[in-house]
Design a protein around this motif. Sequence first.
Motif: not given
Length: 247
Positions: A46, A49, A51, A154-156, A186, A189-190, A193, A199, A202
């Motif tokens: 976290r 990578h 979010i 939401a994104s990396v 990675c 997480q992507a 998201a 989003p 979160l």
Amino acid sequence: MTVSSRNVTLAPRLTAAVLALGALLGGCANRSTGGDTLAFGADDVRERHPIVLRDAPRSLDVFVGRAGGALDPRQAEDVASFAREFRRSGKGGLVAEVPTGARRDYATQDTLNGIRTALTRGGVSPAVLSVRSYPVQDPGLASPIRLTFASLQASVPHDCGQWPTDLGSSNFRFSSSNAPYWNFGCASQATLAAQIADPIDLVRSRDEGRSDIVKRMNAIAKIREGKDPSTEYRQQTPQINSTVGGR
């Protein structure tokens, strides 16, 4: 006392072997120095990578037919669904980028009118639609009308698939550090998201919904009467062997 030359020769070799074994075992220990974190990245995925939330565009390409006319059922439903998404999470206005120079002005105008009709079906007034134009580079290729609006996503914050450190044995310090490689986690997480519908979930939780007063009072009444307040499902579930057949 006489010391043989064979024992004297083996002593440096034994010392070297012990030191090498100690270095390998040290790689299995927990890393606590800040230098390792700076060199290999944080252990927590976290942190490596994270979010993040950002305002990013959402787009839909509506292709222009050669003969013009209304939108086909597939594209009309796509635009109506895009309009509902704009109502739910859109920020600002809705923009339509219209191609120019493809010698299909009438067909493009018919498609744009069909888009306005589909937007109305989705609950969006055509008045919020801003029309812009872009030049067509190759008339032989499809030149769609692109609908775009901004929304919170939401994104990396970086691309996955980066390998700044060799996973092989060329870097002994990394190989013996027991540290996760940089790209580890990675993709997970992507994907997480991308699957989030809202989003903002979160950042903070939603309010609790209204409680079912009738169900609650029925449960309290059963407790007062000394009955079991749990729900009982009386539907009989057939056995597997009875449905498949046991001949």
